[in-house]
Design an enzyme around this catalytic site. Structure first.
Site, PDB file in Angstrom:
ATOM      1  N   GLN A   1     -91.335  64.678  14.080  1.00  0.00           N
ATOM      2  CA  GLN A   1     -89.910  64.552  14.354  1.00  0.00           C
ATOM      3  C   GLN A   1     -89.505  65.564  15.432  1.00  0.00           C
ATOM      4  O   GLN A   1     -89.998  66.681  15.461  1.00  0.00           O
ATOM      5  CB  GLN A   1     -89.089  64.792  13.081  1.00  0.00           C
TER       6      GLN A   1
ATOM      7  N   ASP B   1     -92.853  56.130   2.011  1.00  0.00           N
ATOM      8  CA  ASP B   1     -93.962  56.175   2.978  1.00  0.00           C
ATOM      9  C   ASP B   1     -95.234  56.531   2.230  1.00  0.00           C
ATOM     10  O   ASP B   1     -95.749  57.661   2.324  1.00  0.00           O
ATOM     11  CB  ASP B   1     -93.656  57.210   4.080  1.00  0.00           C
TER      12      ASP B   1
ATOM     13  N   ASP C   1     -89.388  41.465  19.035  1.00  0.00           N
ATOM     14  CA  ASP C   1     -90.118  40.348  19.639  1.00  0.00           C
ATOM     15  C   ASP C   1     -89.076  39.477  20.322  1.00  0.00           C
ATOM     16  O   ASP C   1     -87.888  39.858  20.370  1.00  0.00           O
ATOM     17  CB  ASP C   1     -90.877  39.573  18.543  1.00  0.00           C
ATOM     18  N   ILE C   2     -89.464  38.299  20.799  1.00  0.00           N
ATOM     19  CA  ILE C   2     -88.441  37.436  21.405  1.00  0.00           C
ATOM     20  C   ILE C   2     -87.498  36.966  20.288  1.00  0.00           C
ATOM     21  O   ILE C   2     -87.916  36.853  19.126  1.00  0.00           O
ATOM     22  CB  ILE C   2     -89.057  36.231  22.168  1.00  0.00           C
TER      23      ILE C   2
ATOM     24  N   THR D   1     -88.501  34.171  17.689  1.00  0.00           N
ATOM     25  CA  THR D   1     -89.572  34.550  16.750  1.00  0.00           C
ATOM     26  C   THR D   1     -89.027  35.416  15.619  1.00  0.00           C
ATOM     27  O   THR D   1     -89.312  35.195  14.448  1.00  0.00           O
ATOM     28  CB  THR D   1     -90.688  35.308  17.516  1.00  0.00           C
TER      29      THR D   1
ATOM     30  N   ASP E   1     -87.468  48.528   6.398  1.00  0.00           N
ATOM     31  CA  ASP E   1     -87.511  49.133   7.736  1.00  0.00           C
ATOM     32  C   ASP E   1     -88.747  48.650   8.495  1.00  0.00           C
ATOM     33  O   ASP E   1     -89.735  49.361   8.604  1.00  0.00           O
ATOM     34  CB  ASP E   1     -87.529  50.664   7.574  1.00  0.00           C
TER      35      ASP E   1
ATOM     36  N   GLY F   1     -87.476  62.099   3.980  1.00  0.00           N
ATOM     37  CA  GLY F   1     -88.760  61.774   3.376  1.00  0.00           C
ATOM     38  C   GLY F   1     -89.571  62.996   3.017  1.00  0.00           C
ATOM     39  O   GLY F   1     -89.515  63.508   1.896  1.00  0.00           O
TER      40      GLY F   1
ATOM     41  N   LYS G   1     -88.466  47.390  11.664  1.00  0.00           N
ATOM     42  CA  LYS G   1     -88.162  47.587  13.103  1.00  0.00           C
ATOM     43  C   LYS G   1     -88.666  46.421  13.934  1.00  0.00           C
ATOM     44  O   LYS G   1     -89.518  46.564  14.803  1.00  0.00           O
ATOM     45  CB  LYS G   1     -88.752  48.911  13.595  1.00  0.00           C
TER      46      LYS G   1
HETATM   47  O1  C5P Z   1     -88.155  62.800   6.642  1.00  0.00           O
HETATM   48  P1  C5P Z   1     -89.334  62.111   7.263  1.00  0.00           P
HETATM   49  O2  C5P Z   1     -89.629  62.563   8.669  1.00  0.00           O
HETATM   50  O3  C5P Z   1     -90.556  62.103   6.386  1.00  0.00           O
HETATM   51  O4  C5P Z   1     -88.846  60.577   7.379  1.00  0.00           O
HETATM   52  C1  C5P Z   1     -89.659  59.686   8.040  1.00  0.00           C
HETATM   53  C2  C5P Z   1     -89.091  58.326   7.847  1.00  0.00           C
HETATM   54  O5  C5P Z   1     -87.949  58.115   8.706  1.00  0.00           O
HETATM   55  C3  C5P Z   1     -90.115  57.270   8.214  1.00  0.00           C
HETATM   56  O6  C5P Z   1     -90.062  56.273   7.203  1.00  0.00           O
HETATM   57  C4  C5P Z   1     -89.659  56.751   9.544  1.00  0.00           C
HETATM   58  O7  C5P Z   1     -89.970  55.393   9.736  1.00  0.00           O
HETATM   59  C5  C5P Z   1     -88.147  56.939   9.456  1.00  0.00           C
HETATM   60  N1  C5P Z   1     -87.489  56.897  10.746  1.00  0.00           N
HETATM   61  C6  C5P Z   1     -87.611  57.890  11.693  1.00  0.00           C
HETATM   62  N2  C5P Z   1     -86.993  57.778  12.918  1.00  0.00           N
HETATM   63  C7  C5P Z   1     -86.250  56.721  13.193  1.00  0.00           C
HETATM   64  C8  C5P Z   1     -86.106  55.705  12.237  1.00  0.00           C
HETATM   65  C9  C5P Z   1     -86.732  55.850  10.999  1.00  0.00           C
HETATM   66  O8  C5P Z   1     -88.284  58.868  11.480  1.00  0.00           O
HETATM   67  N3  C5P Z   1     -85.599  56.649  14.344  1.00  0.00           N
END
Ligand code: C5P
Length: 244
Positions: A193, A12, A67-68, A71, A62, A213, A64
């Site tokens: 989170q 990221d 869309d239809i 596509t 990743d 991350g 995510k």
């Molecule tokens: O550990 P940290 O919060 O930094 O991780 C964030 C990463 O986890 C991001 O790349 C985010 O897209 C991914 N992620 C998430 N929740 C999800 C799917 C992926 O936080 N449900």
């Protein structure tokens, strides 16, 4: 698979230069590098080859998709970056998942995003999810895991709170990737989170892979932080094998 292979590190970061630095630093200490929207939009699909050429670790794209089906299916078909990736993510919609799962080879595993780990009950209710499902997110996640399984996906993405329920239902038939990981020793305090668990808890509950991350990226010593996460993964694996 050894414990390290189960650790997914999200790149990221804003550009390829930063991404390369992280790959050089952590290449020996994580199992998979995840390329998300920020890096992909900044650098374009070539970033997948750039990273894959630098490391033996796996590649998780990743994006995510949502869309239809036609596509997304055409997007999947047109991208060599998809074929290079070991994992791709698609939002949970039955016909969309079916269309994507039919399009990829075994090399590229399709993961269905169940419920983002940044969402909680109030937001889910505001999005129109039935209150009983919003209050018990686990039921919603298991319902979506069933959709993913029936559509032929390799796995799902869900929080550490729901892993056990998904694994009880599907065991080894469905991989579970768990983000929203916050080690007890980490100092990432207030962030986006919500439904979080430690690396140990996620693996103990059955996660096949965890995404970590900021607790690694923001650590004073990211290599040490990654190896502490791997130690927790190892402990989680040992403890869950003992119970099995
Ligand atoms: O550990 P940290 O919060 O930094 O991780 C964030 C990463 O986890 C991001 O790349 C985010 O897209 C991914 N992620 C998430 N929740 C999800 C799917 C992926 O936080 N449900």
């Amino acid at each position: 698979m050894i414990a390290k292979d189960r650790l997914i590190f999200p790149l990221d970061v804003p550009d390829a230069q930063e991404a390369r630095k992280h790959v050089a630093l952590l290449g020996e200490h994580v199992g998979v590098f995840k390329i998300g929207l920020e890096l992909f939009v900044a650098e374009g699909p070539a970033i997948v080859d750039t990273i894959a050429d630098l490391t033996d670790a796996g590649i998780f794209l990743d994006l995510k998709f949502h869309d239809i089906p036609a596509t997304v299916q055409r997007a999947i078909r047109s991208g060599s970056c998809i074929r290079r990736a070991n994992f791709v993510t698609v939002h949970c919609d039955p016909s969309l998942l079916e269309a994507v799962a039919a399009e990829v080879s075994d090399h590229t595993k399709v993961l269905a995003v169940t419920v983002l780990t940044s969402l909680h009950t109030r937001q889910l209710t505001a999005l129109g999810i039935q209150p009983e499902l919003a209050e018990e997110v686990v039921k919603l996640v298991v319902q979506r895991a069933r959709i993913a399984r029936e559509a032929g996906c390799a796995g799902v993405v869900c929080s550490g709170h729901e892993v056990r329920a998904v694994k009880e239902e599907y065991g080894d038939d469905l991989l579970v990737v768990t983000p929203g990981i916050r080690p007890e020793w980490g100092d990432v305090s207030k962030d986006d989170q919500r439904r979080i668990v430690t690396p140990y808890q996620a693996v103990r509950n059955g996660a096949d892979y965890i995404v970590v991350g900021r607790p690694i990226r923001a650590a004073t010593d990211p290599v040490e932080a990654a190896s502490m996460v791997v130690n927790e993964i190892q402990r989680g694996l040992e403890d869950r094998d003992q119970v099995a």
